[in-house]
Design an enzyme around this catalytic site. Structure first.
Site, mmCIF file in Angstrom:
data_model
loop_
_atom_site.group_PDB
_atom_site.id
_atom_site.type_symbol
_atom_site.label_atom_id
_atom_site.label_comp_id
_atom_site.label_asym_id
_atom_site.label_seq_id
_atom_site.Cartn_x
_atom_site.Cartn_y
_atom_site.Cartn_z
ATOM 1 N N CYS A 142 0.817 -1.217 -0.191
ATOM 2 C CA CYS A 142 0.106 -0.157 -0.031
ATOM 3 C C CYS A 142 0.869 1.241 -0.087
ATOM 4 O O CYS A 142 1.511 1.626 -0.963
ATOM 5 C CB CYS A 142 -0.987 -0.100 1.322
ATOM 6 S SG CYS A 142 -2.354 1.131 1.008
ATOM 7 N N LYS A 163 -11.971 8.181 -1.676
ATOM 8 C CA LYS A 163 -11.080 7.180 -1.249
ATOM 9 C C LYS A 163 -11.429 5.557 -1.816
ATOM 10 O O LYS A 163 -12.591 5.449 -2.470
ATOM 11 C CB LYS A 163 -11.420 6.876 0.312
ATOM 12 C CG LYS A 163 -10.645 5.923 0.947
ATOM 13 C CD LYS A 163 -10.843 6.087 2.480
ATOM 14 C CE LYS A 163 -9.857 5.025 3.154
ATOM 15 N NZ LYS A 163 -10.235 4.592 4.593
ATOM 16 N N SER A 192 -7.639 0.346 0.588
ATOM 17 C CA SER A 192 -8.020 1.198 1.246
ATOM 18 C C SER A 192 -7.017 2.502 1.205
ATOM 19 O O SER A 192 -5.966 2.341 2.149
ATOM 20 C CB SER A 192 -8.238 0.955 2.804
ATOM 21 O OG SER A 192 -8.438 1.690 3.695
ATOM 22 N N HIS A 235 -4.576 -4.431 0.200
ATOM 23 C CA HIS A 235 -4.318 -4.916 1.403
ATOM 24 C C HIS A 235 -4.741 -6.301 1.570
ATOM 25 O O HIS A 235 -5.795 -6.695 2.077
ATOM 26 C CB HIS A 235 -4.763 -4.116 2.465
ATOM 27 C CG HIS A 235 -4.319 -2.840 3.026
ATOM 28 N ND1 HIS A 235 -3.078 -2.633 3.790
ATOM 29 C CD2 HIS A 235 -4.512 -1.647 2.489
ATOM 30 C CE1 HIS A 235 -2.761 -1.664 3.819
ATOM 31 N NE2 HIS A 235 -3.535 -0.782 3.204
ATOM 32 N N GLU A 237 -3.694 -8.668 3.184
ATOM 33 C CA GLU A 237 -3.456 -9.354 4.361
ATOM 34 C C GLU A 237 -4.624 -9.084 5.411
ATOM 35 O O GLU A 237 -4.682 -9.400 6.202
ATOM 36 C CB GLU A 237 -2.227 -8.600 5.168
ATOM 37 C CG GLU A 237 -2.378 -7.293 5.637
ATOM 38 C CD GLU A 237 -2.017 -6.147 4.603
ATOM 39 O OE1 GLU A 237 -2.292 -4.948 5.126
ATOM 40 O OE2 GLU A 237 -2.145 -6.599 3.419
ATOM 41 N N ARG A 249 -15.358 3.356 11.924
ATOM 42 C CA ARG A 249 -14.508 4.594 12.673
ATOM 43 C C ARG A 249 -14.652 5.662 12.038
ATOM 44 O O ARG A 249 -14.853 6.683 12.685
ATOM 45 C CB ARG A 249 -13.118 4.004 12.570
ATOM 46 C CG ARG A 249 -11.939 5.040 12.964
ATOM 47 C CD ARG A 249 -10.636 4.969 12.398
ATOM 48 N NE ARG A 249 -10.585 4.978 11.052
ATOM 49 C CZ ARG A 249 -9.269 4.512 10.216
ATOM 50 N NH1 ARG A 249 -8.641 3.834 10.727
ATOM 51 N NH2 ARG A 249 -9.745 4.763 8.937
#
Length: 310
Positions: A142, A163, A192, A235, A237, A249
């Site tokens: 990333c 985003k 992300s 990502h 993982e 969040r």
């Protein structure tokens, strides 16, 4: 075969409950093999969460993998205790005279800053240069992928108008390259991020080979130097609920955020997130460990000359 970690690392109990074979130092010293040495530079704020995700990803291999964690010296973490860092992490100064079979440099929540504005940028540059002579193969994840493309090849990132958030479809290119062996023609992977390196700039860089890309999300996977450098823009993982946690969040903070794409059943955040990328993520890390680490590394890391710099 197991992954070796410190016996009192907090995530060890979680891994064992998931039937992931881990061993501590006492048991490992009785194994008459030369384990693969992997170094993880963890730049993520929630370090224990990232530790767990990456250790899961490295566990799907018949190789014994010894994992060490590194943190930067030029930045103080606000979300991980000093005691945890002191106990389980080492600094570049402590590790720079060692050699490693493989290394993973994680993302970091600094992508909207210029690279040179990041307080640990000079240290990251030194570490990236160090990998040329001390690491057989390095994965950049990333933000680290953007940083590596900028530092090694001068490729600039650019801000996105919204985003890149959710699961996106990617297609495999250059299928004969072992890193994507076993991949389906198209697959989902998480992204992300607020910035990107334009895919056309990456294709135009002769040193880079693009292995997977998306019409919507751009680059997912590229490599250089015969696999000595691997750039993963997403990502893989991430676990099932990571994007869910990021979404809730940001909603709680009143930040502008869209529902992550292709993630919740019926696009309803009240529904359990769908886990649809784990098989390809495991395949990516297994292929990396097998073809670009295990089959490329010397048996005696410290007894060989420095790796050639291209």
């Amino acid at each position: 075969m197991p992954i070796k970690i410190q016996g009192d690392l907090p995530v060890k109990e979680i891994l064992e409950k998931e039937n992931i074979f881990v061993m501590d130092e006492n048991r490992a010293i009785h194994q008459d093999i030369r384990p693969i040495q992997i170094l993880i530079l963890n730049l993520m704020p929630l370090k224990e969460e990232t530790e767990l995700q990456l250790l899961r990803s490295l566990s799907n291999t018949p190789l014994q993998v010894d994992v060490s964690f590194m943190t930067v010296e030029s930045h103080q973490s606000k979300n991980t205790s000093i005691s945890h860092l002191n106990k389980f992490y080492q600094t570049f100064s402590e590790l720079k005279n060692q050699k490693f079979d493989g290394m993973i440099i994680t993302g970091a929540p600094v992508e909207q800053m210029e690279f040179e504005e990041v307080d640990y940028w000079d240290e990251i540059v030194e570490i990236m240069d160090w990998t040329d002579t001390h690491v057989t193969s390095t994965i950049y994840l990333c933000w680290a992928a953007q940083a590596g493309l900028y530092h090694h090849y001068g490729l600039q990132k650019r801000p996105l108008d919204h985003k890149m958030f959710g699961l996106f479809w990617h297609r495999v290119l250059n299928r004969k390259i072992p890193l994507v062996r076993g991949f389906d023609d198209v697959f989902l992977a998480p992204h992300s991020r607020h910035t990107e390196v334009p895919i056309e700039d990456i294709h135009a860089c002769r040193e880079l080979t693009v292995l997977a890309e998306s019409d919507e999300a751009g680059l997912f996977l590229a490599m250089a130097d015969g696999g000595r450098k691997i750039f993963v823009m997403g990502h893989p993982e991430y676990d099932r609920v990571t994007l869910d946690g990021e979404y809730k969040r940001d909603m709680g903070k009143g930040l502008p955020i869209d529902i992550p794409k292709n993630y919740y059943r019926d696009d309803d955040p009240e529904n359990k997130p769908l886990l649809m990328w784990r098989a390809h993520a495991n395949n990516l890390y297994t292929n990396w460990l097998n073809y670009y680490v295990y089959q490329s590394t010397p048996y005696d890391l410290m007894g060989t000359p420095d790796f050639p710099v291209k």
